[in-house]
Design a protein around this motif. Structure first.
Motif, mmCIF file in Angstrom:
data_model
loop_
_atom_site.group_PDB
_atom_site.id
_atom_site.type_symbol
_atom_site.label_atom_id
_atom_site.label_comp_id
_atom_site.label_asym_id
_atom_site.label_seq_id
_atom_site.Cartn_x
_atom_site.Cartn_y
_atom_site.Cartn_z
ATOM 1 N N GLU C 130 -14.280 -4.061 -4.282
ATOM 2 C CA GLU C 130 -12.903 -3.810 -4.723
ATOM 3 C C GLU C 130 -11.931 -4.807 -4.083
ATOM 4 O OE1 GLU C 130 -9.072 -2.609 -3.412
ATOM 5 O OE2 GLU C 130 -10.691 -1.653 -2.290
ATOM 6 N N ARG C 134 -7.890 -8.099 -4.225
ATOM 7 C CA ARG C 134 -6.876 -8.295 -3.185
ATOM 8 C C ARG C 134 -6.893 -9.737 -2.682
ATOM 9 N NH1 ARG C 134 -6.377 -2.983 0.220
ATOM 10 N NH2 ARG C 134 -7.436 -1.427 -1.037
ATOM 11 N N ALA C 237 1.439 -1.579 7.782
ATOM 12 C CA ALA C 237 0.519 -0.494 8.139
ATOM 13 C C ALA C 237 -0.154 0.067 6.890
ATOM 14 C CB ALA C 237 1.267 0.600 8.882
ATOM 15 N N LYS C 238 0.639 0.296 5.871
ATOM 16 C CA LYS C 238 0.063 0.813 4.628
ATOM 17 C C LYS C 238 -0.914 -0.186 4.024
ATOM 18 C CE LYS C 238 1.092 2.575 0.035
ATOM 19 N NZ LYS C 238 2.091 3.209 -0.843
ATOM 20 N N LEU C 241 -4.120 -0.157 6.249
ATOM 21 C CA LEU C 241 -4.882 1.092 6.138
ATOM 22 C C LEU C 241 -5.438 1.300 4.729
ATOM 23 C CD1 LEU C 241 -5.423 3.600 8.157
ATOM 24 C CD2 LEU C 241 -3.823 1.880 9.001
ATOM 25 N N SER C 242 -4.887 0.584 3.766
ATOM 26 C CA SER C 242 -5.427 0.712 2.409
ATOM 27 C C SER C 242 -6.749 -0.022 2.248
ATOM 28 C CB SER C 242 -4.408 0.201 1.379
ATOM 29 O OG SER C 242 -4.440 -1.210 1.291
ATOM 30 N N ILE C 243 -7.120 -0.816 3.248
ATOM 31 C CA ILE C 243 -8.429 -1.479 3.235
ATOM 32 C C ILE C 243 -9.474 -0.466 3.692
ATOM 33 C CG2 ILE C 243 -9.802 -3.391 4.147
ATOM 34 C CD1 ILE C 243 -7.115 -4.798 4.852
ATOM 35 N N GLY C 244 -10.522 -0.311 2.938
ATOM 36 C CA GLY C 244 -11.564 0.650 3.304
ATOM 37 C C GLY C 244 -12.046 0.411 4.729
ATOM 38 N N VAL C 246 -10.670 0.896 7.637
ATOM 39 C CA VAL C 246 -9.682 0.728 8.717
ATOM 40 C C VAL C 246 -9.212 2.109 9.169
ATOM 41 C CG1 VAL C 246 -7.416 -0.174 9.356
ATOM 42 C CG2 VAL C 246 -8.933 -1.520 7.887
ATOM 43 N N LYS C 247 -9.242 2.348 10.471
ATOM 44 C CA LYS C 247 -8.865 3.669 11.001
ATOM 45 C C LYS C 247 -7.680 3.594 11.970
ATOM 46 C CE LYS C 247 -11.120 6.859 9.960
ATOM 47 N NZ LYS C 247 -11.052 7.688 8.719
ATOM 48 N N PHE C 302 -11.572 -1.578 12.458
ATOM 49 C CA PHE C 302 -12.551 -1.216 11.423
ATOM 50 C C PHE C 302 -13.648 -0.346 12.014
ATOM 51 C CE2 PHE C 302 -11.591 -3.708 7.610
ATOM 52 C CZ PHE C 302 -10.623 -4.571 8.086
ATOM 53 N N MET C 345 -3.895 -9.066 2.529
ATOM 54 C CA MET C 345 -2.963 -7.936 2.463
ATOM 55 C C MET C 345 -1.693 -8.231 3.256
ATOM 56 S SD MET C 345 -4.327 -5.903 0.320
ATOM 57 C CE MET C 345 -2.985 -4.718 0.406
#
Lengths: 373, 373, 373, 373
Positions: C130, C134, C237-238, C241-244, C246-247, C302, C345
């Motif tokens: 996905e 990006r 930040a959004k 964090l929208s990247i799979g 990332v915590k 990550f 991003m």
């Protein structure tokens, strides 16, 4: 879903009901540095105030605006401008009866269907008072447009079957001062008197009248508007149809284009003073959704005030057929007070798209930022 | 600024130029579980295909759609549906001359003003081919609406001065099959033949014609639409005006309301089979921006095709007055192929607002989530 | 609801699943006039390609991009840029088993809960593939930022417990070429070798590792970002964090600020070459949500690749506890291939807010438009 | 650009400066039928009020809320809820000096760079008072979530280096009543006393402290959040970073995941009482951006209050290096009063995504509308 916000870069959010504590608007995205005070806003609000003539409701509403934020030392700061108009003249007792039935032509029934119940006092959120927030915000948009040399001017073109002569004539030859001072909003004294006579007849018949508001945008630069869904005319159409009681929107020749031929409808380009101009303006200043530098001309068709004093058939909340006779104070026509609302919505739309257009070209962005650093 | 996205919950983003590699659309927010395949989309695309009659361009475009994502085992997955139609028939050589001047009635001049240059081949992004993405997305919206029992039906009401008799009659008594099979899109054989004769005359005159597309939404639930800026009719107006060549929008009685009286324009409510209904439908199915449960009726006024074969005055990029004669293959009228575009934009708008309406009431949200857990 | 669109002025919409026909993105709102070709995009995509080392999956994916629209004569036209990468290497047979159960650490269960079913092939929409959209879009954003003199640079700061020395040192003294050429993405050869040894150990243990990606934005003008909800760091930040996988997200000193004192955390202002500068940069280049002209520094944490080859407990679709052993080809670490995703991003976010900022001041808007007319 | 609006379906727009007429918020999209009064809002506002302890500013601010619209007969009507808190305690004279220089750690410099000037009184729009609007709106969101059985609970996890023991323990065993009554907001009396001692030491040193706020969402249904850019955790990250002074965001194990192995970080699925559950919750309740039905756990890292009473280096508006000593009344720590702000922003985000999720599936939409008609 939320639906009380309009605009993208210059964004307004209105709130308030006819009989709540007040009506207001938050303008978010107003650029910093605009000289602004409450008198700028009040001048526009006064144009929609009731009680100015016998053709508008005799309710007394001072509609004084208070600016609560976003101004410092007489200039906009770039942060949200919150404006508040307290409701002062509302008497809930006037409206207790209409809680029980659905007025024809009003949103009573649809609100109940949507929300399960409604604030029935004076139309609640669907009252004409909702436009106060639009006009207050539009005053700011108009002032900012004026800084860029752009004027937005609305006036009444027709009341019922009575229309001004030569509605396509240049704005410059229209008597806008006349439109601002007479009770119809028409830029022609003689027609205005005829329209007043027509309105008096409607009132005698316990009936109401519709009308047309026209609006022009002068000195508009070319290139404003986005080519597909965010066409300038598409956004104007939404802005205008979002005003209660508007049932049709026209840009340029409008409905007449469907019966025209291309040879008559096309506007030729011609050079004039080394500028590209159009010989005619059937397009109303917009080609492919983008302003072409000529005057923008739009029209809004308002339906007659739905509150009439004749007996009408309707149903009540118990699901029974009944006959009702609406009481209270209601304008026999919406149009004269709506002129400034059309002007406000047009100004808001045009300004928003001017701001959006600033990012259209790499060369201009580069130039913009090269100066900042 | 970006302007190629339409909708909020059911969001479409179109892309593509007349003479680029292809045209496409991404549908984001389509609910999961809808049975969908390329044949569903192709059926709609075929309705806008050229070459179907002598009144549409004789270009051969197969316009075959490929679904690239968002479908698994024959059903939508809830993730974006990307659709692609390759351009196959375009010859750039046809368009080399028009690079040097601005065609009257087209967006050539405004694109240059906005972007500094333009893809002049076949109108680039402002080509009628841009509507392929709208129609492909609209096919999905229409299929989903059909699952909810709602039908959207557009047809030609008028071509130039030739209009169908009784345009306000119920949809049920119209011959929509006739409209789908004849070259004008009119639901009346006799009128269609007259309109064809009129079009032949226009073509002989090297001229073009405008027309009216009407659209109905049947079996619409009440309560859809938001009361202020996101009125259902305001969004429909934007959707319809965003289609190239549309210059006016009407809902219900439209422009006729401005000369009407309230007593004639108000629709009485009456009980019928224990349901609230309206005795008439001057409002076109929308009160206060919210659907009232009766049929929605809107009209779009299309201007005549701007590409005509008569000599026209214009200017070239060097700023000189010139006279031009446009060549190539152009429809003498936009309307017949635009019917499905109006239908698509209406379906997209109605569906989006149906989805938005799901959050209107606490009791329904509670019920929705109580069932999930 | 639609959730595949990012950005406001420079808006991207991605689509595509791991095993569908392809992956793509539509960039809407790219300013006109940027020199752009497929090689610009491919250079970025190649940085996330698998198979480059033994620490990335050995799948062969050419991931060749095709630009379908929005470019004419080598420059962006201002209209949407659609890009397509065909999926070529996917074999659905590899994934048939995982249709029946929920992989720990993956989105299998949550997709089923949300949508009722899922495209289980290779993770479907939640696959790492996905991110192709990006990165393709980010390549354009980065090129446009470079035109404005702004550079975005990401690299690996840590892999598992192995981190680079002096992670706060100026970007200028880091060896970014080293980061681009070694398999870890670390700007330090010695640490990279240690991290590789650690990864080999993880692989022997049939386990996986997490890591940190850092990103800097150099030569950033002051004044970018909006002061309340659209803070520059909030949007970053959004974006991150929208990247799979990332915590956690940090700006400047990040998590260390919570144990710091104000005297140590505040950055003093000092004049340097007649410019306002900061003596330190604990803030990471952003004060009150607005860029302060110093370097922006952010970090993304990550989690380890959830696909590990050890036996794991889980449940199947029949609601039974089972034990599974995942097969196939999986990176033992996400980080090296995610570096370019973080860079993309960040570039997209910074560019979008630069464009939004152009309307902040009346004087600059007036100047902008005075030049046009 | 406008940046004072948050949310999509449940949309809030805040406005107001520290020393203007007041602070407020408009909540647009609140579903109809929620029982709501000013006491519901005031209870939340009182939790952020200053003066409650010696660790918060001794300014007296009553912060009484007035609801101006959107409520009728004790229930929300579905139309915008406007709320106003008048500023009462502000004295502009306190702030006249800081007009001339840029306070370290504050947004003075960046506002001037962005807007050309600033409302320097008390921080203007970047004052902590801006959060009043967030908290007032969050109170409504929390009440609506409670109707759906969902609780949002924030508390202080650490102040400077002093943290509560076992921060990952279940919320049920935490003493939230203790957290609500002590001056630190910590759910542990002993740790709170230590933290108070630490704060007294900071105050003696004329210094300030940072801290960590944690927030849990209990009884969250699975399936909420969108899989790509609108991930639930991405939106939470933006919401939390949009609060002034937050410099890092963690979901679940947060920064610890980067040094973890997959075998330790993956949460196994297990059946329990016929429900799918997770044996552990390293993920913090979100997988692939979508809630998995377990508790959501996030953390916000706040920097120390930038207003400290030590001498600091800075520059003035004339571009001269100076040394300043800030006066006035300032909290030595932001965290205790920020707990309710984190709770508010979390509630707003979770509710918005719950509403957005209602359109995810065709079967549920069909069921929803079949019941209405």
């Amino acid at each position: 879903m939320s639906g009380s916000t309009f605009g993208n870069m210059f964004k307004i959010t209105t709130w308030g009901e006819s009989h709540g504590a007040g009506i207001g608007v938050v303008v978010d995205g107003c650029p910093a540095g605009l000289a602004l005070g409450e008198t700028d806003i009040q001048a526009y609000l006064d144009r929609r105030k009731p009680g100015a003539s016998r053709y508008t409701t005799q309710r007394k509403e001072s509609d004084s605006v208070e600016i609560l934020s976003g101004i410092f030392e007489g200039r906009t700061t770039g942060t949200p401008i919150s404006m508040l108009v307290r409701n002062t003249s509302q008497k809930s007792s006037d409206y207790s009866e209409i809680a029980s039935y659905y007025r024809p032509g009003h949103a009573d029934y649809t609100f109940d269907q949507k929300y399960g119940f409604r604030d029935y006092r004076g139309g609640g959120r669907s009252s004409g008072r909702e436009t106060i927030g639009r006009v207050a915000a539009g005053a700011i948009a108009a002032k900012l447009l004026a800084e860029l040399g752009i004027q937005v001017t609305a006036y009444t073109q027709a009341i019922g079957p009575i229309g001004i002569p030569d509605p396509e004539c240049p704005l410059a030859v229209m008597d806008i001062e006349e439109a601002r001072s007479n009770p119809t909003g028409m830029p022609d004294k003689e027609t205005s008197l005829k329209a007043e006579a027509y309105l008096r007849q409607c009132m005698e018949n316990l009936d109401s009248a519709g009308g047309i508001v026209a609006c022009r945008v002068s000195n508009m630069p070319a290139g404003i508007g986005e080519p597909v869904f965010e066409k300038l005319d598409a956004n104007l159409a939404k802005a205008i149809l979002s005003i209660g009681a508007v049932k049709a929107f026209e840009i340029g020749d409008g409905v007449r284009v469907s019966s025209a031929n291309g040879s008559a409808n096309n506007d030729s380009f011609r050079m004039k003073d080394k500028e590209v101009t159009k010989a005619t303006n059937h397009a109303g200043g917009i080609l492919g959704g983008i302003s072409d530098g000529s005057e923008i001309l739009l029209r809004a068709h308002f339906k007659p005030t739905p509150s009439i004093f004749q007996r009408q058939d309707t149903v009540n909340k118990n699901g029974e057929d009944i006959t009702v006779q609406i009481k209270g104070r209601h304008d026999p026509i919406i149009v004269p007070r709506a002129v400034v609302v059309v002007e406000a919505m047009t100004a808001l739309t045009v300004l928003d798209m001017l701001l959006q257009n600033m990012t259209a070209r790499v060369d201009r962005i580069r130039q913009f930022y090269s100066k900042i650093e």
